[in-house]
Design a protein around this motif. Structure first.
Motif, PDB file in Angstrom:
ATOM      1  N   PRO A 266      -6.962   3.218  -1.083  1.00  0.00           N
ATOM      2  CA  PRO A 266      -5.502   3.357  -1.183  1.00  0.00           C
ATOM      3  C   PRO A 266      -5.054   4.821  -1.257  1.00  0.00           C
ATOM      4  CG  PRO A 266      -6.238   1.565  -2.570  1.00  0.00           C
ATOM      5  CD  PRO A 266      -7.480   2.275  -2.099  1.00  0.00           C
TER       6      PRO A 266
ATOM      7  N   ALA B 216      -5.298   6.073   2.250  1.00  0.00           N
ATOM      8  CA  ALA B 216      -4.192   5.486   3.013  1.00  0.00           C
ATOM      9  C   ALA B 216      -2.890   6.229   2.742  1.00  0.00           C
ATOM     10  CB  ALA B 216      -4.047   4.001   2.673  1.00  0.00           C
TER      11      ALA B 216
ATOM     12  N   ASP C 111      -0.557  -0.091   7.500  1.00  0.00           N
ATOM     13  CA  ASP C 111      -0.855  -1.365   6.850  1.00  0.00           C
ATOM     14  C   ASP C 111      -1.414  -2.294   7.934  1.00  0.00           C
ATOM     15  OD1 ASP C 111      -0.028  -0.632   4.358  1.00  0.00           O
ATOM     16  OD2 ASP C 111       2.047  -1.226   4.674  1.00  0.00           O
ATOM     17  N   PRO C 112      -2.021  -3.398   7.664  1.00  0.00           N
ATOM     18  CA  PRO C 112      -2.038  -4.101   6.389  1.00  0.00           C
ATOM     19  C   PRO C 112      -3.340  -3.937   5.612  1.00  0.00           C
ATOM     20  CG  PRO C 112      -2.703  -5.626   8.079  1.00  0.00           C
ATOM     21  CD  PRO C 112      -2.503  -4.277   8.745  1.00  0.00           C
ATOM     22  N   TRP C 113      -4.270  -3.135   6.107  1.00  0.00           N
ATOM     23  CA  TRP C 113      -5.599  -3.143   5.491  1.00  0.00           C
ATOM     24  C   TRP C 113      -5.610  -2.643   4.052  1.00  0.00           C
ATOM     25  CZ3 TRP C 113      -8.588  -6.289   7.782  1.00  0.00           C
ATOM     26  CH2 TRP C 113      -8.440  -6.493   9.159  1.00  0.00           C
TER      27      TRP C 113
ATOM     28  N   ARG D 146      -2.982  -1.098   1.054  1.00  0.00           N
ATOM     29  CA  ARG D 146      -1.651  -0.686   0.624  1.00  0.00           C
ATOM     30  C   ARG D 146      -1.762   0.735   0.091  1.00  0.00           C
ATOM     31  NH1 ARG D 146       2.461  -3.378  -3.736  1.00  0.00           N
ATOM     32  NH2 ARG D 146       4.112  -1.880  -3.336  1.00  0.00           N
TER      33      ARG D 146
END
Length: 198
Positions: free
Chosen positions: A172, A175, A182-184, A186
């Motif tokens: 995360p 990311a 997304d969606p892997w 958040r």
């Protein structure tokens, strides 16, 4: 940085790619932290994220100095303790230690790029109990492997500390830092931003 190191064509690219990958994983543990949060020591020891990044920068500087034979052993200021190397001091900022780490990494990369033979000898500092007295020299290859090991070890420390600070974990954070779609995963958000979005 994706979750994995990129494909590699040879030994040199493998060593430098994995070192870069481990550096990035350590750096991203600091994503979104304030200086005060980077100083927190929420585990049983005295390690903080800011202190670990500070130490990693010093580590790279030390080992690059050995490769270049600029120094023969660990260097420390007269008024500095072992703990100081792992602590973000009150007059230091997270941005400063991240910049110092980036500078140390760039210097390491430049030095390694200029060495044609990874088997080149690197003298082992003598008279220090943690270095083997019976070994006279390592290779540049060994130094790179050691830097990968050292960076990964401290990256693991930083993962645990970061999760203890605010619950954030590596993917995360990546990311958020790199705007992964997304969606892997958040993307991580500060607690106040998460609460505001509800």
């Amino acid at each position: 940085m994706p979750g994995f190191a990129p494909p590699v064509a040879d030994e040199r690219s493998a060593l430098t790619a994995y070192l870069a990958h481990q550096r990035r994983a350590l750096q991203v543990t600091a994503h979104g932290l304030t200086d005060a949060q980077a100083r927190l020591t929420p585990s049983a020891g005295e390690l903080s994220i800011g202190g670990l990044i500070k130490h990693a920068a010093r580590c790279e500087t030390f080992w690059t100095g050995l490769v270049l034979q600029e120094q023969r052993g660990p260097q420390r200021q007269a008024d500095e303790s072992d703990a100081d190397e792992f602590r973000l001091g009150p007059d230091e900022t997270l941005a400063e230690v991240l910049a110092a780490y980036a500078e140390a990494a760039a210097r390491t990369d430049a030095v390694i790029a200029g060495i044609p033979d990874l088997g080149q000898a690197v003298p082992v500092p003598q008279g220090l109990p943690w270095f083997p007295a019976e070994v006279g020299a390592w290779s540049v290859r060994w130094v790179l492997l050691h830097l990968i090991e050292e960076t990964a070890r401290h990256g693991g420390h930083a993962d645990v500390i970061r999760e203890s600070v605010d619950g954030a974990t590596l993917y995360p954070l990546l990311a958020a830092a790199e705007a992964w779609p997304d969606p892997w995963f958040r993307p991580w958000e500060p607690a106040s931003a998460s609460a505001a979005g509800r």
